[in-house]
Design a protein around this motif. Structure first.
Motif, short mmCIF file in Angstrom:
data_model
loop_
_atom_site.label_atom_id
_atom_site.label_comp_id
_atom_site.label_asym_id
_atom_site.label_seq_id
_atom_site.Cartn_x
_atom_site.Cartn_y
_atom_site.Cartn_z
N GLY A 223 26.53 -15.33 83.83
CA GLY A 223 26.14 -14.25 84.66
C GLY A 223 24.56 -13.68 84.19
N ASP A 224 24.09 -14.32 83.20
CA ASP A 224 22.62 -13.76 82.69
C ASP A 224 21.57 -14.89 82.78
OD1 ASP A 224 23.77 -11.19 81.55
OD2 ASP A 224 24.66 -12.78 79.99
N ILE B 70 21.63 -11.70 90.72
CA ILE B 70 22.68 -12.56 91.57
C ILE B 70 22.73 -11.87 92.85
CG2 ILE B 70 24.95 -12.92 91.83
CD1 ILE B 70 25.47 -13.00 88.73
N ALA B 71 22.48 -10.60 92.84
CA ALA B 71 22.51 -9.87 94.15
C ALA B 71 21.16 -10.00 94.89
CB ALA B 71 22.39 -8.38 93.75
N ALA C 88 25.90 -19.30 88.73
CA ALA C 88 27.07 -17.90 88.77
C ALA C 88 28.17 -18.60 89.26
CB ALA C 88 26.30 -17.05 89.70
N THR C 89 28.33 -19.25 90.59
CA THR C 89 29.63 -19.40 91.41
C THR C 89 30.19 -20.70 90.90
OG1 THR C 89 28.34 -20.53 92.98
CG2 THR C 89 28.80 -18.30 93.27
N ARG D 66 21.55 -13.54 96.42
CA ARG D 66 22.35 -13.47 97.36
C ARG D 66 21.53 -13.12 98.83
NH1 ARG D 66 27.58 -11.10 94.49
NH2 ARG D 66 28.48 -13.12 93.96
N SER E 197 20.66 -10.07 85.31
CA SER E 197 21.83 -10.41 85.37
C SER E 197 22.70 -10.09 86.98
CB SER E 197 22.83 -9.56 84.24
OG SER E 197 22.76 -8.42 84.43
N ARG E 198 23.45 -8.97 86.94
CA ARG E 198 23.82 -8.65 88.12
C ARG E 198 22.72 -8.55 89.25
NH1 ARG E 198 28.01 -3.90 86.92
NH2 ARG E 198 26.30 -3.29 85.39
N SER E 199 21.47 -7.82 88.82
CA SER E 199 20.37 -7.79 89.74
C SER E 199 19.83 -9.26 90.46
CB SER E 199 19.43 -6.90 89.13
OG SER E 199 18.99 -7.41 87.90
N GLY F 253 14.95 -10.50 91.26
CA GLY F 253 15.95 -9.68 90.34
C GLY F 253 15.72 -9.67 88.96
#
Length: 268
Positions: free
Chosen positions: A223-224, A98-99, A217-218, A102, A94-96, A244
């Motif tokens: 988000g998952d 996306i990070a 995501a964008t 990026r 998820s957040r990992s 990630g």
């Protein structure tokens, strides 16, 4: 665009059946579809008889999330029905994710002789045919053309074109289930990473995969993310970790009718 189904005769038949089934079940939140065949997000969305019925009708169907302590019982039940099970590790992030995506986009770029293209309704059919030829050569079956073009549900398919307009790499992501699913409505399938053998080592699919994940995501708010990896496939595991994602506590289980697909597997 209705005829953009790729692969062997058996694979194209499965894709067509999956597309037809998706039309029938489009408003039912208990089913999954991202351009191959209709499946079930998990056992809570339908028991083994429903999964087997989907596999018999289409040729193949999938449980997208099976707790590890249920895998063996489901595998045994599939075999008892004369069907072929395929077990994949489920990688999630998820957040990992996306990070990590990026970071890839910020630090890596495609070679100068390669151009990134997002498929849409206006993309020439020849580009999809080139994509299919390259991906199938890597053992990866592309979803149907409508899904790759983003015409069915939120989805992104990115390809790398060389100077002769040949597709040399690809990656894709798509909404996995109906947006109203109580557990998986915000989950995106991510994958279809493949690169022509002559261009491997240039990180093409890593760059495309990162852009595809970020686009989901964008542009669409996902988000998952999840994907399936055959156990022991070290290169795929390395890419997932780079992006990630991590191996979760569940598996993806495919269920195939050997009368429809003799190999027992739809894709790599």
């Amino acid at each position: 665009m209705q005829d953009e189904f790729f692969g062997s005769d058996d694979q194209r038949t499965l894709l067509r059946r999956g597309r037809a089934m998706a039309v029938l079940l489009a408003e039912d939140r208990h089913y999954s579809y991202y351009g191959r065949t209709v499946g079930l997000p998990g056992p809570e969305d339908g028991d083994i008889d429903r999964l087997a019925a989907l596999a018999t009708a289409q040729g193949s169907a999938t449980y997208g999330d099976v707790p590890l302590d249920q895998v063996e019982a489901i595998r045994t039940s599939i075999l008892a029905r004369g069907l072929v099970p395929m077990i994949y590790d489920k990688w999630e992030g998820s957040r990992s994710a996306i990070a990590a995506a990026r970071q890839v986009v910020a630090t890596l770029s495609l070679p100068e002789d390669v151009t990134m293209l997002r498929l849409d309704a206006s993309t020439p059919t020849g580009h999809l045919a080139s994509l299919a030829g390259m991906a199938l050569g890597c053992g990866v079956l592309p979803p149907c053309g409508e899904a790759l073009r983003g015409l069915l549900r939120p989805a992104v398919c990115l390809v790398a074109l060389d100077r002769r307009s040949n597709v040399v790499s690809c990656a894709a992501a798509s909404a996995y289930v109906h947006a109203d699913h109580p557990r998986y409505g915000g989950l995106a399938w991510w994958g279809m990473l493949a690169t022509d053998q002559a261009r491997r080592g240039q990180r093409l699919s890593v760059v495309l995969g990162a852009h595809a994940l970020l686009d989901m995501a964008t542009r669409f708010g996902f988000g998952d993310f999840m994907t399936g990896v055959e156990p022991g496939n070290a290169p795929s595991e390395a890419i997932c970790a780079r992006m990630g994602l991590s191996k979760g506590r569940s598996a993806i289980i495919g269920c195939t009718d050997p009368r429809a697909l003799a190999s027992g597997r739809m894709t790599k």
